[in-house]
Motif scaffolding. Structure first.
Motif, short mmCIF file in Angstrom:
data_model
loop_
_atom_site.label_atom_id
_atom_site.label_comp_id
_atom_site.label_asym_id
_atom_site.label_seq_id
_atom_site.Cartn_x
_atom_site.Cartn_y
_atom_site.Cartn_z
N GLN A 64 0.99 -1.64 0.25
CA GLN A 64 -0.10 -0.14 -0.02
C GLN A 64 0.81 1.63 -0.38
N TRP A 65 1.90 1.35 1.13
CA TRP A 65 2.92 2.61 0.99
C TRP A 65 3.29 2.75 -0.65
N ALA A 66 3.55 1.67 -1.23
CA ALA A 66 3.90 1.61 -2.82
C ALA A 66 3.34 3.06 -3.45
N PHE A 67 2.21 1.87 -3.49
CA PHE A 67 1.07 2.57 -3.92
C PHE A 67 -0.03 4.39 -3.88
N PHE A 68 0.47 4.25 -2.86
CA PHE A 68 0.56 5.76 -2.10
C PHE A 68 1.42 6.52 -2.76
N GLN A 69 3.01 6.70 -2.27
CA GLN A 69 4.33 6.90 -2.85
C GLN A 69 3.94 7.01 -4.60
N ALA A 70 3.32 5.87 -5.21
CA ALA A 70 3.79 6.15 -6.80
C ALA A 70 2.43 7.57 -7.19
N ASN A 71 1.80 7.15 -7.10
CA ASN A 71 0.78 8.25 -7.15
C ASN A 71 1.08 10.18 -6.75
N LYS A 72 1.31 10.05 -5.14
CA LYS A 72 2.22 10.85 -4.47
C LYS A 72 2.78 12.38 -5.71
N LEU A 73 3.34 11.03 -6.70
CA LEU A 73 4.08 12.52 -7.18
C LEU A 73 3.90 13.23 -8.52
N SER A 74 1.78 12.73 -8.63
CA SER A 74 0.83 13.73 -8.96
C SER A 74 1.00 14.95 -7.61
N PRO A 75 1.47 15.64 -7.74
CA PRO A 75 0.22 16.98 -7.07
C PRO A 75 -0.99 17.13 -6.80
N LYS A 76 -2.15 16.23 -8.00
CA LYS A 76 -2.68 16.08 -6.97
C LYS A 76 -3.51 15.54 -6.88
N PHE A 77 -2.87 13.96 -6.41
CA PHE A 77 -3.31 13.47 -5.22
C PHE A 77 -3.22 13.95 -3.93
N ILE A 78 -3.92 13.82 -3.57
CA ILE A 78 -4.14 13.88 -1.74
C ILE A 78 -4.72 12.96 -0.88
N LEU A 79 -3.28 12.55 0.01
CA LEU A 79 -3.83 11.24 0.29
C LEU A 79 -3.89 11.61 2.01
N HIS A 80 -5.67 11.18 2.07
CA HIS A 80 -5.81 11.10 4.08
C HIS A 80 -5.86 10.24 4.45
N LEU A 81 -5.17 9.97 5.24
CA LEU A 81 -5.55 8.64 6.47
C LEU A 81 -5.77 8.74 7.72
N GLY A 82 -6.23 7.82 8.01
CA GLY A 82 -7.16 7.23 9.55
C GLY A 82 -6.28 6.47 9.75
N LYS A 83 -7.18 5.35 10.80
CA LYS A 83 -5.60 4.64 11.38
C LYS A 83 -6.88 3.62 11.70
N PHE A 84 -6.03 2.02 12.00
CA PHE A 84 -6.66 0.74 12.56
C PHE A 84 -7.07 1.18 14.34
N LEU A 85 -8.13 0.43 14.37
CA LEU A 85 -8.29 0.22 15.95
C LEU A 85 -7.70 -1.71 16.20
N ARG A 86 -6.92 -1.81 17.28
CA ARG A 86 -7.15 -3.31 17.74
C ARG A 86 -8.44 -3.69 18.41
N LYS A 87 -9.05 -4.96 17.24
CA LYS A 87 -10.42 -5.23 18.12
C LYS A 87 -10.32 -6.60 18.46
N GLU A 88 -10.87 -6.97 19.75
CA GLU A 88 -10.63 -9.04 19.99
C GLU A 88 -12.39 -9.07 19.82
N ILE A 89 -11.96 -10.54 18.81
CA ILE A 89 -12.93 -10.98 18.95
C ILE A 89 -13.42 -12.31 19.66
N THR A 90 -14.06 -12.86 20.59
CA THR A 90 -14.51 -13.81 20.55
C THR A 90 -15.34 -14.66 20.32
N CYS A 91 -14.91 -15.91 19.38
CA CYS A 91 -16.42 -16.94 18.71
C CYS A 91 -16.66 -17.55 19.91
#
Length: 207
Positions: A64-91
């Motif tokens: 994903q980071w390679a994809f972001f870097q490739a697209n960021k070479l265009s000044p018209k591409f703007i990246l907005h990053l959120g985040k992942f939160l750790r979550k526990e799921i019990t079966c």
């Protein structure tokens, strides 16, 4: 005067559309070039806003980071990053706990950016790339705030939302435009002009 266009890509919705069988070969995509192909002569692409988060898995993160870097070479591409939160799921059956990660903030970021750009008169046409009906509220606000503003919805491959479709001024199902995907594949290696090459992940190369 040209109509100013800003694109808002719900990164995870777009990614999971491409994850559908037959579309994975288009992961390595030049997004600015891709969306430019949909514009008419009287329209001008101002920005492509891409909303996502960095996955926790090392291999996925690197790709994903390679994809972001490739697209960021265009000044018209703007990246907005959120985040992942750790979550526990019990079966419920085996009572074992599994660790997973849930993406957060992207919907809110898409909504606030769309609204802010209309309020600040930065565009005449908003293109939302998503099939997530959670993004109805910003469209409803824009409709009330500026009824003349145009809202287009582009649905990722194999995904749709009747609610978004009905609210849009115009919609496109991207699966019907495969030639535009083909024309927008990035080179396997891209010089970032800072001393190193950005390389297409091996898993994403078209064979």
């Amino acid at each position: 005067m040209n109509k100013r266009v800003i694109v808002y890509v719900d990164g995870f919705n777009f990614y999971f559309g491409l994850k559908t069988k037959g579309w994975r070969k288009y992961y390595w995509l030049d997004l600015v070039n891709f969306f430019s192909q949909f514009l008419r002569e009287h329209q001008e692409l101002v920005q492509v806003n891409y909303f996502s988060a960095i996955p926790q898995h090392g291999g996925k993160q690197n790709r994903q980071w390679a994809f972001f870097q490739a697209n960021k070479l265009s000044p018209k591409f703007i990246l907005h990053l959120g985040k992942f939160l750790r979550k526990e799921i019990t079966c419920r059956e085996c009572n074992k706990t599994h660790i997973t990660f849930e993406e957060k903030e992207s919907d809110v970021r898409v909504s606030t950016r769309m609204i802010a750009d209309v309020v600040n008169d930065k565009c005449d046409i908003s293109i939302l790339v998503s099939a997530d009906s959670d993004l109805i509220p910003p469209i409803e606000f824009i409709r009330e705030f500026k009824p003349s503003h145009k809202i287009f919805v582009f649905f990722p491959p194999c995904r749709t939302s009747n609610d978004l479709l009905n609210l849009s001024d115009f919609y496109i199902k991207l699966e019907r435009h495969e030639p535009k995907f083909i024309a927008s594949i990035l080179p396997d290696e891209i010089d970032n002009l800072k001393g190193y090459m950005i390389k297409c992940p091996d898993k994403w190369k078209i064979k």
